[in-house]
Structures are given as C-alpha cells and as structure tokens.
Write an enzyme that holds these catalytic residues in place. Structure first.
Site, PDB file in Angstrom:
ATOM      1  N   HIS A   1     -43.828  -6.022   4.304  1.00  0.00           N
ATOM      2  CA  HIS A   1     -44.284  -5.760   5.993  1.00  0.00           C
ATOM      3  C   HIS A   1     -44.766  -7.141   6.412  1.00  0.00           C
ATOM      4  O   HIS A   1     -44.127  -7.203   7.707  1.00  0.00           O
ATOM      5  CB  HIS A   1     -45.450  -5.214   5.891  1.00  0.00           C
ATOM      6  CG  HIS A   1     -45.671  -3.827   4.830  1.00  0.00           C
ATOM      7  ND1 HIS A   1     -44.481  -3.021   4.907  1.00  0.00           N
ATOM      8  CD2 HIS A   1     -46.558  -3.194   4.056  1.00  0.00           C
ATOM      9  CE1 HIS A   1     -44.537  -2.042   3.989  1.00  0.00           C
ATOM     10  NE2 HIS A   1     -45.868  -2.167   3.734  1.00  0.00           N
TER      11      HIS A   1
ATOM     12  N   ASP B   1     -38.933   0.030   4.736  1.00  0.00           N
ATOM     13  CA  ASP B   1     -40.096  -0.702   4.951  1.00  0.00           C
ATOM     14  C   ASP B   1     -40.900   0.154   6.180  1.00  0.00           C
ATOM     15  O   ASP B   1     -40.288  -0.099   7.295  1.00  0.00           O
ATOM     16  CB  ASP B   1     -39.881  -2.245   5.130  1.00  0.00           C
ATOM     17  CG  ASP B   1     -41.145  -2.944   5.631  1.00  0.00           C
ATOM     18  OD1 ASP B   1     -42.135  -2.267   6.013  1.00  0.00           O
ATOM     19  OD2 ASP B   1     -41.246  -4.094   5.064  1.00  0.00           O
ATOM     20  N   HIS B   2     -41.732   0.907   5.923  1.00  0.00           N
ATOM     21  CA  HIS B   2     -42.162   1.955   6.858  1.00  0.00           C
ATOM     22  C   HIS B   2     -42.909   1.034   8.336  1.00  0.00           C
ATOM     23  O   HIS B   2     -42.971   1.450   9.145  1.00  0.00           O
ATOM     24  CB  HIS B   2     -43.240   2.798   6.199  1.00  0.00           C
ATOM     25  CG  HIS B   2     -44.599   2.352   6.175  1.00  0.00           C
ATOM     26  ND1 HIS B   2     -44.922   1.714   5.235  1.00  0.00           N
ATOM     27  CD2 HIS B   2     -45.769   2.425   6.880  1.00  0.00           C
ATOM     28  CE1 HIS B   2     -46.335   1.126   5.308  1.00  0.00           C
ATOM     29  NE2 HIS B   2     -46.708   1.880   6.359  1.00  0.00           N
TER      30      HIS B   2
END
Ligand code: BG6
Length: 491
Positions: free
Chosen positions: A242, A179-180
């Site tokens: 996010h 999950d960047h």
C-alpha cells in the site's frame, strides 16, 4: 466484456472472512447496479462442509453485517441463485476434476472464468497446478483470469517463485494481483488531481516541494489476525504494497495513456529510482516500534520483536525528486484511523511582511485525505483581518461527501472486481512492480530481524507513534503532521 457467453467466478477460500466481508458485498452491489455479466455463476470452493443453501445463508448474514449499503429482499432473491458451493480439498486433484465437471454443467459451452485466490499464498502453487492439470486455464472460447490476493510472497525470493509459478501456466495479462488501496476512490484520485488539472503539476517537483508525508494510521490493533501478522509485521503488511503504491502514484511521471501497461511502466520507473535503504542506512532512515501490550495479544509469540509501526525516510533519485524526502509511516493501535498524503511546499523565498518575533513563514500544503472524511485541502496563508500584517493559515476544502453525496464512495473491491471482469489491469500490480517493491523492503526487514538495527521502540496504544519517529523528522528540521477538527497539527 463478452455478454453472449456465461461468466463463472470461482472463489477459492470461499468460506473465509474475505468472501463474506468484501467479495460478496462487492459482487452483489455490482449486480444491483447491473454491472455484472448477465449470465453469471459465482461458485464458492473450500473445504468447509457447506451446501449451496448453507453457503448462501452464511453470505446473507455477512451482507447484513458488512455491506455498506441497504438492499431489499427482492434484490437478494434475484442474486442468491447465482451463488453455489462446491466442497473440495485444494491438495486433491479429484476436487478440481469435480469443479471442472460442475462448471461445465453450469456453463453449457464456452464461458469466461475468473478464479479468485482468497487463500494464503502458500496454497497458490497447489491450486494453479491443479487448475492447469485439469485444463481449466486454457483459453479456448472464453477468457481465463486469475485474481491473486495479497500478500504476494513474504520477500523477494518467494514473490519471484510465485511469479514464475504463475507464468508457467498463465500469461502475465491473465494475472490480477490485488492491492485494495488501488481500488480506493481517493487513491485513484491522486492521478486525477495531478493530471486532470493544470495548476498542480507545474509545481509538482523539487523546485517547489519541500517534502512529502504519507501516513496510514490504524486505530485497531492486530485483533484476531496475530497468527498471520506476527510472522510478517508492518513493513511487509503495509509498506511493500500500500505505501509504496501511494509513493509511486504521487511521484510517477505522467503516463502516455491511461492504459494498464503505460501506467504500470511509469510506476515501475519511479519505484526503480527509489534509493535502496540498506546496510548502514537502515538505522538512519527507519524507525520500528511495537505498541505496548502487543505481547499479550492472542497468538503473538512470546518475546516477539515484530514491528507494528514503522516510519521510513525515502529519496527518489531522479530529476523531479532529487533531494526531496518522502516520509512514510504506518502503524496499528494509533490515535485514530487516518490515511493522508501531505505535499508540503517550500516556504516563500522572502518574508516581506513584518512577522511577530519568533514567528516563521508557514509553508503551503496540499493534503490528500484518503480516509476517512475523504477529500482534498489546500492550505495557504491569508492576512488576518484587523491586523497590520499578520497571516493565518486557511484551507480551501473539497469533501467527497459534500460534492458527491454521502454514499458516493464505493468499496474498493467493487471497482477492482469490475475491472478484473472487464479485463482492465491498470489498478493491479504487475509482476515486475511487486518484485521491485520487495527488493526495497527486504533489506529493511532483514536488518531489523538479523542485525536488530535500529532497536525496536515502544509506543503507547492510542498515540501517534514513538518518539523515535519524531526524532527522524526533527533531524531534518521537520515534524509529522496530522489532522484534528479540520486543522493540521504537528503531532
Ligand atoms: C491490509 C492489511 O492489507 O490493509 C491490514 O493486511 C490492514 O493489516 C488493512 O488493516 C488496512 O486497510 P484499510 O482499507 O482499512 O486501510
């Protein structure tokens, strides 16, 4: 990291966008900072007919366009020989046998391997099965790790299937789900703000906090990604991962250590305490909207009801957060790119200073600016000079660019790739975490799609979202806030 044996990174989907925009710029920067293993192979695997030379050219162009740093020709000429390409079909076992044989020629003996799945999730099972069948997941001599890109499934059922597929051939410790947002410096700093200081944590609960707002606004529309986006929409694209990750970092209890499982246990606990929004409560606690003009975007299905904006009101059923609303919103084609978390404190219990008629006490706010203009502001009241007793809101500000220099913040992927190479999974999502998050999002997405509840609203491109989202907060006597020229404004 074991420096004595080679490390091979195999990127599946190497001819795609992610590789040239994010992965190679990040690996290259790690290489420039001497953070990659000394004996390094990066092998691109995909169906596009590239030679290794063409692959390097393609990546070099990508670097010139997307790297957020300047590099020299010499640095590139040192890095480029580590990059090679192998053409193969994901469905074809022969391609994986060729890959195994090729890696053996590069590695000469034991080696560590990082497999990077930069491909659509529908292909994960095929690739994992083929890697297993060709003995490329066996940890006999070096480690084997797999980085899995989002989206991790499209609902709870598909996420469970993916997990069970991965767990048939890999141990959970070998799986790194990206999950960047967790790689962003400012997102990591949430825990540092909370737990590396003593002044915030005593107030970080229902006794002092009125409400929390999390905004992840994007200025861009769907662009060329409508083919994917139209099938998922904003809650699956942004909230399941996010935004819920941001909630878990803001709301979790202090972990017993900074180790991966200690941190993830706390995140799982807080996600499990979120009161599910389902049935009747979907209409009361969610807003969905589409920007005007979305229907005309390329690859959007005619009559699409896909939401490009959502706002949710969440409650967390535990001692710390009982009764404190978490308002979350995210959308495409909004007024500007702005991601921030606003911790709004309660108003003072007593207005002891005479206030001009109609003026209310203003609440203190701690604002975590995630992007752009990364930083933290603490907003509090001060006496306006040369008045008898008027107050004005002022900010104490921390900006990364001022304190650490304008180029201090690395690309989120850089940190995540380094962690995967070093075997630290703290900033990756665990199987149970992903499933709990899907369990929260599924009933909302289903209600929107099947019951058509609440109705799909419309918002103007370049705005802060639909009036319905304002109404969601107005019902509670609150309003969305956003930043403009260093001042918090109500939308
Ligand atoms: C991705 C979503 O995960 O995050 C995109 O799929 C979105 O739709 C992107 O644009 C936003 O990331 P960032 O880092 O630009 O906030």
């Amino acid at each position: 990291m074991n420096k004595r044996i080679p490390t091979s990174i195999v990127i599946f989907g190497a001819s795609g966008d992610l590789t040239k925009r994010k992965l190679i710029p990040s690996f290259f920067n790690l290489f420039r900072k001497r953070k990659t293993p000394k004996d390094l192979n990066i092998v691109g695997f995909a169906w596009t007919p590239f030679t290794s030379e063409q692959f390097r050219d393609h990546l070099h162009k990508g670097l010139l366009e997307f790297a957020n740093y300047k590099f020299t020709d010499e640095e590139w000429s040192l890095f480029a020989p580590h990059l090679t390409y192998l053409q193969g079909k994901y469905e074809d076992q022969a391609g994986f046998e060729k890959l195994a044989a090729y890696l053996d020629t590069l590695e000469e003996g034991d080696a560590n391997r990082l497999y990077y799945m930069a491909i659509p999730p529908s292909l994960f099972p095929t690739i994992v099965t083929k890697l297993y069948a060709t003995h490329q997941l066996k940890e006999d001599g070096g480690w084997r790790r797999m980085v899995v890109e989002k989206p991790f499934g499209t609902n709870l059922e598909s996420a469970r299937e993916l997990n069970s597929h991965l767990h048939k051939v890999l141990n959970e410790k070998q799986v790194y789900r990206i999950d960047h947002y967790l790689g962003k410096e400012t997102v990591q700093n949430i825990l540092f703000t909370r737990f590396a200081n003593t002044i915030f944590e005593p107030l970080w609960n229902r006794n002092y906090i009125d409400s929390i707002q999390i905004t992840v606004a994007e200025e861009v529309g769907v662009g060329h990604r409508a083919g994917y986006y139209d099938g998922v929409g904003v809650v699956r694209d942004m909230f399941q991962n996010h935004l819920l990750q941001l909630v878990s970092l803001v709301a979790m209890e202090p972990p017993s250590s900074f180790k991966a499982d200690a941190m993830r246990n706390e995140k799982v606990k807080v996600l499990s305490a979120i009161q599910p929004i389902n049935g009747q409560s979907v209409a009361e606690n969610t807003v969905r909207a589409q920007y005007r003009g979305y229907q005309d975007e390329k690859d959007v299905k005619p009559g699409s009801t896909t939401a490009t904006y959502a706002a949710l009101r969440l409650y967390i059923n535990n001692w710390r957060w009982q009764g404190v609303p978490f308002y979350l919103r995210s959308g495409k084609n909004m007024a500007e790119k702005q991601s921030q978390i606003i911790i709004r404190f309660k108003e003072p219990p007593l207005a002891m200073f005479p206030m001009p008629p109609g003026q209310k006490m203003t609440a203190n706010m701690l604002v975590l600016y995630l992007q752009p203009d990364e930083g933290v502001h603490l907003r509090f009241e001060a006496k306006a000079p040369d008045t008898m007793a008027e107050t004005r809101s002022v900010d104490m500000e921390f900006h990364y660019a001022e304190s650490f220099g304008p180029t201090a913040i690395p690309e989120a992927y850089e940190r995540l790739l380094l962690d995967a190479l070093q075997g630290d999974a703290s900033l990756f999502t665990r199987a149970d975490e992903v499933e709990i998050a899907w369990g929260l999002i599924d009933p909302i997405a289903q209600s929107w799609e099947t019951e058509q509840t609440p109705p799909l609203a419309t918002y103007e491109p370049g705005s802060w979202g639909p009036a319905e989202a304002d109404a969601l907060l107005a019902k509670d006597g609150r309003a969305w806030m956003h930043e403009e020229s260093s001042h918090m404004l109500e939308d």
